[in-house]
Scaffold this motif. Structure first.
Motif, mmCIF file in Angstrom:
data_model
loop_
_atom_site.group_PDB
_atom_site.id
_atom_site.type_symbol
_atom_site.label_atom_id
_atom_site.label_comp_id
_atom_site.label_asym_id
_atom_site.label_seq_id
_atom_site.Cartn_x
_atom_site.Cartn_y
_atom_site.Cartn_z
ATOM 1 N N VAL A 365 45.884 42.735 45.250
ATOM 2 C CA VAL A 365 44.956 41.640 44.932
ATOM 3 C C VAL A 365 43.872 41.545 46.005
ATOM 4 O O VAL A 365 42.676 41.467 45.707
ATOM 5 C CB VAL A 365 45.699 40.289 44.827
ATOM 6 C CG1 VAL A 365 44.709 39.143 44.695
ATOM 7 C CG2 VAL A 365 46.651 40.306 43.637
ATOM 8 N N GLU A 368 41.569 44.708 45.705
ATOM 9 C CA GLU A 368 40.707 44.693 44.514
ATOM 10 C C GLU A 368 39.652 43.585 44.618
ATOM 11 O O GLU A 368 38.495 43.781 44.254
ATOM 12 C CB GLU A 368 41.553 44.529 43.243
ATOM 13 C CG GLU A 368 42.361 45.785 42.922
ATOM 14 C CD GLU A 368 43.149 45.679 41.616
ATOM 15 O OE1 GLU A 368 43.030 44.665 40.901
ATOM 16 O OE2 GLU A 368 43.897 46.633 41.314
ATOM 17 N N ALA A 369 40.074 42.413 45.124
ATOM 18 C CA ALA A 369 39.109 41.316 45.267
ATOM 19 C C ALA A 369 38.019 41.698 46.265
ATOM 20 O O ALA A 369 36.836 41.411 46.062
ATOM 21 C CB ALA A 369 39.825 40.042 45.710
ATOM 22 N N GLU A 372 35.729 44.001 44.528
ATOM 23 C CA GLU A 372 34.914 43.236 43.564
ATOM 24 C C GLU A 372 33.778 42.499 44.280
ATOM 25 O O GLU A 372 32.688 42.352 43.739
ATOM 26 C CB GLU A 372 35.798 42.239 42.796
ATOM 27 C CG GLU A 372 36.657 42.906 41.720
ATOM 28 C CD GLU A 372 37.736 42.000 41.125
ATOM 29 O OE1 GLU A 372 38.461 42.451 40.231
ATOM 30 O OE2 GLU A 372 37.868 40.837 41.573
ATOM 31 N N MET A 373 34.051 42.064 45.519
ATOM 32 C CA MET A 373 32.980 41.397 46.281
ATOM 33 C C MET A 373 31.775 42.319 46.472
ATOM 34 O O MET A 373 30.641 41.862 46.557
ATOM 35 C CB MET A 373 33.495 40.984 47.668
ATOM 36 C CG MET A 373 34.338 39.727 47.664
ATOM 37 S SD MET A 373 35.195 39.500 49.249
ATOM 38 C CE MET A 373 33.821 39.146 50.345
ATOM 39 N N VAL A 376 30.656 43.018 42.143
ATOM 40 C CA VAL A 376 30.450 42.003 41.100
ATOM 41 C C VAL A 376 29.477 40.944 41.610
ATOM 42 O O VAL A 376 29.695 40.377 42.670
ATOM 43 C CB VAL A 376 31.794 41.315 40.738
ATOM 44 C CG1 VAL A 376 31.579 40.212 39.719
ATOM 45 C CG2 VAL A 376 32.780 42.340 40.224
ATOM 46 N N GLY A 378 27.868 37.205 41.387
ATOM 47 C CA GLY A 378 28.473 35.918 41.041
ATOM 48 C C GLY A 378 28.044 35.390 39.696
ATOM 49 O O GLY A 378 27.130 35.877 39.085
ATOM 50 N N MET B 82 40.451 41.832 36.166
ATOM 51 C CA MET B 82 39.757 41.447 37.405
ATOM 52 C C MET B 82 40.697 40.578 38.223
ATOM 53 O O MET B 82 41.594 39.950 37.677
ATOM 54 C CB MET B 82 38.479 40.663 37.088
ATOM 55 C CG MET B 82 37.401 41.504 36.442
ATOM 56 S SD MET B 82 35.933 40.549 36.070
ATOM 57 C CE MET B 82 35.222 40.399 37.695
ATOM 58 N N THR B 83 40.471 40.510 39.523
ATOM 59 C CA THR B 83 41.407 39.735 40.346
ATOM 60 C C THR B 83 41.171 38.241 40.190
ATOM 61 O O THR B 83 40.073 37.783 39.859
ATOM 62 C CB THR B 83 41.269 40.061 41.840
ATOM 63 O OG1 THR B 83 39.997 39.609 42.275
ATOM 64 C CG2 THR B 83 41.435 41.534 42.106
ATOM 65 N N GLU B 84 42.228 37.493 40.486
ATOM 66 C CA GLU B 84 42.129 36.031 40.403
ATOM 67 C C GLU B 84 41.197 35.451 41.468
ATOM 68 O O GLU B 84 40.698 34.348 41.313
ATOM 69 C CB GLU B 84 43.515 35.388 40.485
ATOM 70 C CG GLU B 84 44.360 35.780 41.689
ATOM 71 C CD GLU B 84 45.283 36.966 41.378
ATOM 72 O OE1 GLU B 84 44.831 37.909 40.701
ATOM 73 O OE2 GLU B 84 46.437 36.934 41.827
ATOM 74 N N ILE B 85 40.972 36.207 42.546
ATOM 75 C CA ILE B 85 40.047 35.713 43.583
ATOM 76 C C ILE B 85 38.646 35.593 42.968
ATOM 77 O O ILE B 85 38.002 34.535 43.007
ATOM 78 C CB ILE B 85 39.969 36.696 44.777
ATOM 79 C CG1 ILE B 85 41.360 37.028 45.317
ATOM 80 C CG2 ILE B 85 39.037 36.179 45.859
ATOM 81 C CD1 ILE B 85 41.963 36.077 46.258
ATOM 82 N N THR B 86 38.181 36.680 42.393
ATOM 83 C CA THR B 86 36.830 36.722 41.824
ATOM 84 C C THR B 86 36.719 35.739 40.650
ATOM 85 O O THR B 86 35.720 35.033 40.516
ATOM 86 C CB THR B 86 36.527 38.161 41.376
ATOM 87 O OG1 THR B 86 36.789 39.039 42.466
ATOM 88 C CG2 THR B 86 35.082 38.320 40.958
ATOM 89 N N ARG B 90 34.393 32.224 40.284
ATOM 90 C CA ARG B 90 33.429 32.034 39.202
ATOM 91 C C ARG B 90 33.754 30.778 38.400
ATOM 92 O O ARG B 90 32.877 29.975 38.077
ATOM 93 C CB ARG B 90 33.455 33.274 38.301
ATOM 94 C CG ARG B 90 32.491 33.262 37.144
ATOM 95 C CD ARG B 90 31.093 33.609 37.596
ATOM 96 N NE ARG B 90 30.177 33.627 36.476
ATOM 97 C CZ ARG B 90 29.775 34.735 35.848
ATOM 98 N NH1 ARG B 90 30.208 35.916 36.247
ATOM 99 N NH2 ARG B 90 28.919 34.670 34.843
ATOM 100 N N VAL B 121 32.024 35.538 45.629
ATOM 101 C CA VAL B 121 32.978 35.439 46.737
ATOM 102 C C VAL B 121 32.316 35.954 48.017
ATOM 103 O O VAL B 121 31.882 37.103 48.066
ATOM 104 C CB VAL B 121 34.238 36.289 46.448
ATOM 105 C CG1 VAL B 121 35.235 36.193 47.602
ATOM 106 C CG2 VAL B 121 34.893 35.856 45.144
#
Lengths: 378, 259
Positions: A365, A368-369, A372-373, A376, A378, B82-86, B90, B121
């Motif tokens: 987690v 991946e997060a 994603e930063m 992705v 916002g 997708m991760t729960e953080i992202t 949002r 994030v």
């Protein structure tokens, strides 16, 4: 696309457990090492094989925990457990272990190990900038030379040391070339493969052979040019040493779409710095090893310089900093590295884990997060 | 038929949540929740079916789906993971636009997210791998006190915190039982439990600049008493998000809408 030279290296590496056994049976001298502070040239000058010892797998840790505290770092527990269990062919073959007082955990573990294995302990000073530190460390390198002379009943000459330096430098250049392949964009190899090659390079009984195999890989892979497949964020991995069995974070990063392009650790790029050939050999060896930017040193500003250099060299998009549970020096230094990266606007993720798979999903987690930063909006 | 709906599914360790949004105007049309149980895939399909039933929407009108939470890879055919953080970031930004921090207390982890102005994030911290300071910890402590979560939170508001030093879910329970045996008042123990959780969260919060508007998500945020207790101990106002348990699912649906 598989490279023939990579396959050749792997095939040769697979034979190393057998070859070290054969070398032992043939009466060759063998000295085991755990740490990058161990001056392998002195071992080579004694006409002994310097071989890396096992310490990257979870399996022997329960055995080690019968003696050592559970909160100790997994690298120390694994190293000790492999020795106790006699499950590491290199440890079994070694006549003597050359160890270092790198950190408190290792230093005290080696007291326990000395009870069942001949062991020479090098006392490492922890401020590399003091002139006295280099003088003392040079005397420690000389003391290792004397110990091996006595242990094997031989004499080590300056010429022996110079020959050893030349061969060790050849290996360093090969390791440098190999890792610099990952500077290509896209990188031609996966980080997992690079880690496997770097890790296995430590177990070859013959450094001429391993250097030649690595030089061949550099020639073939660099001729093929950058990788053909698009790659995700290029990650520079920093921190503690690792290998097969403790590769969890590299695997998770690459499974999540990143590419690990550089290893700022003792498995990777810290190995490439050469020993100078224009100084008396013992002093040149001591100076090179003392300059290793490990978190046990204070100050350890050289690590930040190396990180900055590697970010440029490997065209890194992000830095992931790994500490093993119980490795206080790397864990504390994460704060310094985080600040350094923030000042440079470099995405940074600090992780702390051990060799077990217990936290794999939690790490996934975070990783991946973090990726994603970078990708992705916002 | 045009895909008029998007969905986000958040398969957490304890509960599975779904939010169905109008694909263009992003109105939240339906939400559903079910215990995750032992089959994350089935739980995910259940909440999606329940949400679609509420909208009278047919499966054909469903466009993109994004799946998040620890079971995010359990429904590979249905939508992107997708991760729960992202997704929490949002979703929290969408539900409470002024928030700059998100405190999410889930079943098996808690996290704090620093939001950028557009809900991206900027940084995040998560607790360690143990259950300290998570929803699971709070439920276990309530069970040890013989109370429901609601009763424990209400009691804690009136109690004087008993110092509980242990944050490990297992040791804390032993410590709690020891305190009960010594005759500590239940309300004081309840207060002590929330103080100890807050202490843990405060260490995580220390990474971020103080005084930022913080929204509170996750199952515990449904209880106004808990938000108040944690705000008090953290010295940081926490505003529970609307649909606090669904923030991750809403975020996932928003990503589905723009995918």
């Amino acid at each position: 696309m598989p490279f023939a030279t990579v396959e050749a290296f792997k095939a040769a590496a697979d034979k190393n457990p057998l070859r070290i056994k054969e070398a032992k049976e043939a009466g060759r001298r063998i000295a085991g090492m755990y740490c990058l502070y161990t001056p392998m040239e002195v071992i080579m000058a004694a006409d002994a094989i310097p071989v890396m010892l096992c310490g990257t797998r979870q399996d022997p840790i329960p055995t080690a925990e019968k003696t050592l505290p559970r909160t100790l770092c997994p690298l120390i527990k694994s190293s000790f457990g492999f020795g106790l269990e006699e499950t590491c062919p290199y440890f079994n073959a070694a006549d003597i272990v050359v160890a270092d007082t790198t950190c408190d955990g290792k230093k005290k573990m080696f007291e326990q190990m000395a009870a069942f294995k001949p062991l020479h302990l090098l006392h490492l000073p922890h401020n590399p900038t003091l002139p006295e530190a280099l003088r003392f460390w040079t005397s420690e390198v000389a003391r290792l030379k004397e110990r091996l002379e006595m242990f094997y009943g031989i004499e080590i000459t300056e010429a022996d040391l110079e020959r050893a330096i030349a061969l060790a430098n050849r290996e360093r250049d090969a390791l440098d070339g190999l890792q610099r392949l990952m500077a290509l964009k896209p990188a031609p190899l996966s980080g997992m493969l690079m880690l496997e090659l770097l890790f296995k390079s430590g177990f070859f009984p013959d450094k001429e052979e391993s250097s030649a195999l690595m030089e061949a890989m550099v020639a073939e892979v660099s001729a093929a040019g950058p990788g053909q497949e698009p790659e995700g964020p290029r990650v520079l991995l920093s921190g503690v040493p690792m290998g097969m069995g403790s590769h969890k974070v590299v695997k998770l990063l690459e499974d999540a779409g990143a590419r690990v392009v550089g290893f700022e650790n003792c498995t990777g790029y810290k190995r490439v710095q050469r020993v100078a050939t224009d100084r008396p050999p013992l002093e040149a060896i001591a100076a090179r090893y003392l300059a290793t930017p490990c978190s046990v040193m204070t100050p350890n500003t050289a690590r930040l310089e190396l990180l900055a250099e590697m970010i440029d060299l490997f065209q890194a998009d992000a830095v992931v900093d790994l500490a093993w549970h119980g490795c206080h020096t790397y864990a504390i230094e994460q704060h310094t590295v985080r600040t350094f990266m923030q000042e440079r606007g470099m995405p940074y993720l600090a992780l702390e884990t051990d060799y077990s798979e217990a936290d794999a999903e939690q790490l996934r987690v975070r990783i991946e997060a973090f990726l994603e930063m970078q990708t992705v909006a916002g | 038929m045009a895909a008029g709906l998007v969905a986000g599914i958040d398969i957490g360790s304890t509960a599975t949540k779904c939010a169905v949004l109008h694909a263009r105007d992003l109105t939240i049309l339906a939400t559903a929740i079910t215990p995750t149980g032992w089959n994350p895939r089935e739980a995910g399909e259940t909440v999606l079916a329940q949400s679609l039933a509420q909208t009278n929407g047919r499966r054909e009108s469903l466009g993109a789906v994004v799946v998040t939470g620890y079971g995010r890879k359990a429904l590979p055919g249905l939508g992107k993971a997708m991760t729960e953080i992202t997704c929490h970031a949002r979703g929290a930004h969408f539900l409470q636009a002024q928030a700059r921090l998100v405190l999410d207390i889930g079943g098996q982890d808690s996290k704090i997210i620093q939001l950028g102005p557009d809900g991206q994030v900027l940084d995040f911290v998560m607790n360690d791998k143990c259950a300290a300071g998570t929803g699971r910890f709070v439920s276990n402590m309530a069970a040890a006190l013989g109370m429901t979560l609601e009763e424990m939170a209400a009691a804690a508001l009136t109690g004087t915190p008993v110092q509980l030093s242990s944050m490990c879910a297992v040791f804390a329970e032993s410590e709690l039982i020891g305190s009960i045996a010594r005759g500590a008042a239940p309300a004081d123990l309840a207060a002590g439990i929330f103080q100890s959780i807050a202490r843990r969260l405060k260490a995580l919060l220390g990474r971020f600049a103080p005084g930022q508007p913080c929204t509170f998500t996750g199952g515990l945020a449904c209880n106004a008493h808990i938000a108040e207790l944690l705000s008090r101990h953290l010295e940081q106002p926490l505003t529970p998000a609307p649909w606090p348990q669904h923030a991750g699912a809403v975020g996932a649906a928003l990503f589905a809408a723009t995918s």
